[in-house]
Design a protein around this motif. Structure first.
Motif, PDB file in Angstrom:
ATOM      1  N   HIS A 198       0.833  -1.201   0.000  1.00  0.00           N
ATOM      2  CA  HIS A 198       0.000   0.000   0.000  1.00  0.00           C
ATOM      3  C   HIS A 198       0.872   1.257   0.000  1.00  0.00           C
ATOM      4  O   HIS A 198       2.066   1.202   0.305  1.00  0.00           O
ATOM      5  N   GLN A 199       0.258   2.372  -0.300  1.00  0.00           N
ATOM      6  CA  GLN A 199       0.980   3.645  -0.310  1.00  0.00           C
ATOM      7  C   GLN A 199       0.954   4.281   1.087  1.00  0.00           C
ATOM      8  O   GLN A 199       0.492   5.409   1.264  1.00  0.00           O
ATOM      9  N   PHE A 200       1.444   3.522   2.048  1.00  0.00           N
ATOM     10  CA  PHE A 200       1.524   4.029   3.408  1.00  0.00           C
ATOM     11  C   PHE A 200       2.838   4.795   3.599  1.00  0.00           C
ATOM     12  O   PHE A 200       3.860   4.472   3.003  1.00  0.00           O
ATOM     13  N   ARG A 201       2.771   5.782   4.465  1.00  0.00           N
ATOM     14  CA  ARG A 201       3.965   6.546   4.821  1.00  0.00           C
ATOM     15  C   ARG A 201       4.038   6.643   6.343  1.00  0.00           C
ATOM     16  O   ARG A 201       3.054   6.969   6.995  1.00  0.00           O
ATOM     17  N   ILE A 202       5.202   6.335   6.883  1.00  0.00           N
ATOM     18  CA  ILE A 202       5.388   6.346   8.330  1.00  0.00           C
ATOM     19  C   ILE A 202       6.285   7.507   8.724  1.00  0.00           C
ATOM     20  O   ILE A 202       7.337   7.730   8.125  1.00  0.00           O
ATOM     21  N   GLU A 203       5.850   8.248   9.735  1.00  0.00           N
ATOM     22  CA  GLU A 203       6.645   9.336  10.282  1.00  0.00           C
ATOM     23  C   GLU A 203       7.076   8.965  11.698  1.00  0.00           C
ATOM     24  O   GLU A 203       6.251   8.559  12.512  1.00  0.00           O
ATOM     25  N   VAL A 204       8.356   9.115  11.973  1.00  0.00           N
ATOM     26  CA  VAL A 204       8.893   8.915  13.319  1.00  0.00           C
ATOM     27  C   VAL A 204       9.365  10.272  13.829  1.00  0.00           C
ATOM     28  O   VAL A 204      10.260  10.886  13.254  1.00  0.00           O
ATOM     29  N   ALA A 217      -2.710  -1.590   8.537  1.00  0.00           N
ATOM     30  CA  ALA A 217      -1.921  -0.395   8.836  1.00  0.00           C
ATOM     31  C   ALA A 217      -1.382  -0.439  10.265  1.00  0.00           C
ATOM     32  O   ALA A 217      -0.219  -0.112  10.518  1.00  0.00           O
ATOM     33  N   SER A 218      -2.220  -0.841  11.220  1.00  0.00           N
ATOM     34  CA  SER A 218      -1.825  -0.893  12.623  1.00  0.00           C
ATOM     35  C   SER A 218      -0.686  -1.881  12.841  1.00  0.00           C
ATOM     36  O   SER A 218       0.299  -1.580  13.531  1.00  0.00           O
ATOM     37  N   ARG A 219      -0.804  -3.061  12.252  1.00  0.00           N
ATOM     38  CA  ARG A 219       0.246  -4.071  12.390  1.00  0.00           C
ATOM     39  C   ARG A 219       1.526  -3.650  11.674  1.00  0.00           C
ATOM     40  O   ARG A 219       2.630  -3.911  12.157  1.00  0.00           O
ATOM     41  N   PHE A 220       1.369  -3.007  10.526  1.00  0.00           N
ATOM     42  CA  PHE A 220       2.526  -2.555   9.761  1.00  0.00           C
ATOM     43  C   PHE A 220       3.301  -1.487  10.537  1.00  0.00           C
ATOM     44  O   PHE A 220       4.541  -1.525  10.604  1.00  0.00           O
ATOM     45  N   LEU A 221       2.579  -0.544  11.155  1.00  0.00           N
ATOM     46  CA  LEU A 221       3.238   0.499  11.940  1.00  0.00           C
ATOM     47  C   LEU A 221       3.998  -0.112  13.112  1.00  0.00           C
ATOM     48  O   LEU A 221       5.155   0.247  13.373  1.00  0.00           O
ATOM     49  N   LEU A 222       3.372  -1.039  13.826  1.00  0.00           N
ATOM     50  CA  LEU A 222       4.036  -1.667  14.970  1.00  0.00           C
ATOM     51  C   LEU A 222       5.295  -2.409  14.510  1.00  0.00           C
ATOM     52  O   LEU A 222       6.363  -2.288  15.132  1.00  0.00           O
ATOM     53  N   TRP A 223       5.182  -3.162  13.432  1.00  0.00           N
ATOM     54  CA  TRP A 223       6.326  -3.924  12.916  1.00  0.00           C
ATOM     55  C   TRP A 223       7.461  -3.000  12.501  1.00  0.00           C
ATOM     56  O   TRP A 223       8.625  -3.223  12.855  1.00  0.00           O
ATOM     57  N   ARG A 224       7.135  -1.942  11.783  1.00  0.00           N
ATOM     58  CA  ARG A 224       8.166  -1.008  11.336  1.00  0.00           C
ATOM     59  C   ARG A 224       8.797  -0.267  12.530  1.00  0.00           C
ATOM     60  O   ARG A 224       9.984   0.070  12.502  1.00  0.00           O
ATOM     61  N   ASN A 225       8.006  -0.037  13.578  1.00  0.00           N
ATOM     62  CA  ASN A 225       8.562   0.573  14.780  1.00  0.00           C
ATOM     63  C   ASN A 225       9.545  -0.363  15.477  1.00  0.00           C
ATOM     64  O   ASN A 225      10.583   0.082  15.988  1.00  0.00           O
ATOM     65  N   ILE A 226       9.203  -1.633  15.521  1.00  0.00           N
ATOM     66  CA  ILE A 226      10.132  -2.626  16.079  1.00  0.00           C
ATOM     67  C   ILE A 226      11.471  -2.553  15.351  1.00  0.00           C
ATOM     68  O   ILE A 226      12.544  -2.521  15.969  1.00  0.00           O
ATOM     69  N   LEU A 227      11.418  -2.500  14.026  1.00  0.00           N
ATOM     70  CA  LEU A 227      12.649  -2.417  13.229  1.00  0.00           C
ATOM     71  C   LEU A 227      13.355  -1.080  13.431  1.00  0.00           C
ATOM     72  O   LEU A 227      14.600  -1.025  13.425  1.00  0.00           O
ATOM     73  N   TYR A 228      12.576  -0.011  13.601  1.00  0.00           N
ATOM     74  CA  TYR A 228      13.183   1.307  13.838  1.00  0.00           C
ATOM     75  C   TYR A 228      14.017   1.290  15.119  1.00  0.00           C
ATOM     76  O   TYR A 228      15.179   1.726  15.124  1.00  0.00           O
ATOM     77  N   PHE A 229      13.435   0.801  16.211  1.00  0.00           N
ATOM     78  CA  PHE A 229      14.157   0.798  17.480  1.00  0.00           C
ATOM     79  C   PHE A 229      15.322  -0.197  17.453  1.00  0.00           C
ATOM     80  O   PHE A 229      16.363   0.063  18.058  1.00  0.00           O
ATOM     81  N   LYS A 230      15.143  -1.300  16.764  1.00  0.00           N
ATOM     82  CA  LYS A 230      16.267  -2.233  16.584  1.00  0.00           C
ATOM     83  C   LYS A 230      17.411  -1.529  15.861  1.00  0.00           C
ATOM     84  O   LYS A 230      18.578  -1.640  16.255  1.00  0.00           O
ATOM     85  N   GLY A 231      17.072  -0.790  14.804  1.00  0.00           N
ATOM     86  CA  GLY A 231      18.073  -0.069  14.033  1.00  0.00           C
ATOM     87  C   GLY A 231      18.726   1.065  14.802  1.00  0.00           C
ATOM     88  O   GLY A 231      19.814   1.535  14.429  1.00  0.00           O
TER      89      GLY A 231
END
Length: 241
Positions: free
Chosen positions: A71-77, A171-185
């Motif tokens: 999807h054309q989702f965009r995540i902002e941290v 979207a909710s699961r995708f955001l959580l997953w990408r956040n997990i990777l963000y903090f890992k990174g």
């Protein structure tokens, strides 16, 4: 009356400054103390590889995350949020809270986020669609090693069409997953899912992201006569509802 309170998050050894402090606050400490309440949370080990973390997800989560990636989702941290970011989250959350049968984000919660912001310990993330509409938020406490999911919100219950509900779930699961990777990174070692509740749907949702169930301890401890008085008044207020 001036009250001095220090708040400690994620303690794994008892190192606190008790000088000139009326009340000591603890959240998700790994150290048991008589005055603190024991709860369960889930700790995800961020030292594992991305492949290992993905494989420990429930197959439904893996499927929805893979679909969301198309999807054309965009995540902002927002790792240095301003008060305007906190207010924007509050507005979104309170709209969500009306339909989720949960407590609103009031001035106490805003002040907590402000204090965390001032300590560079607050991270706000959000997912937007191709129209730049915010679909979901997640707010975190971070000490650079452990990150704790403080708030989350989406407008899932506001949607009537099945397709829209499915999209928000992805979207909710995708955001959580990408956040997990963000903090890992960003060199965190532990992702704390924010506590397991008796709500079976929430409990199931969190368990399906893998990790280990861990006992943690939260609450307040008086460190002066003034602190004891304040905590006693607080207990009376809680009992009276």
């Amino acid at each position: 009356m001036n009250i001095n309170m220090d708040m400690y998050y994620f303690l794994d050894e008892y190192k606190v400054d008790e000088k000139s402090t009326d009340i000591l606050g603890f959240s998700h400490s790994l150290i048991p103390k008589n005055a603190l309440q024991r709860t369960e949370t889930i700790h995800i080990d961020l030292t594992k590889s991305e492949v290992e973390l993905f494989q420990q997800l429930h197959r439904t989560n893996r499927k929805q995350i893979n679909k969301a990636a198309g999807h054309q989702f965009r995540i902002e941290v927002i790792d240095r949020p301003e008060m305007a970011d906190i207010r924007a989250f509050q507005k979104f959350y309170n709209h969500f809270a009306k339909f989720a049968n949960t407590y609103p984000c009031n001035s106490f919660h805003v002040n907590t986020m402000r204090m965390l912001k001032d300590k560079d310990a607050l991270v706000i993330t959000k997912l937007l669609n191709h129209l730049d509409e915010v679909l979901c938020y997640r707010v975190y406490i971070s000490d650079g090693n452990t990150t704790f999911s403080l708030y989350s919100a989406s407008h899932f219950r506001l949607k009537e069409k099945r397709e829209e509900k499915r999209l928000l779930s992805e979207a909710s699961r995708f955001l959580l997953w990408r956040n997990i990777l963000y903090f890992k990174g960003h060199h965190h070692t532990t992702y704390d899912m924010g506590g397991l509740t008796t709500n079976e749907n929430i409990r199931k949702f969190k368990l399906e992201f893998g990790g280990e169930i861990t006992e943690v301890y939260s609450g307040y401890e008086a460190n002066s006569i003034v602190g004891k008085l304040i905590l006693w008044l607080r207990s009376i207020k809680i009992k009276e509802g």
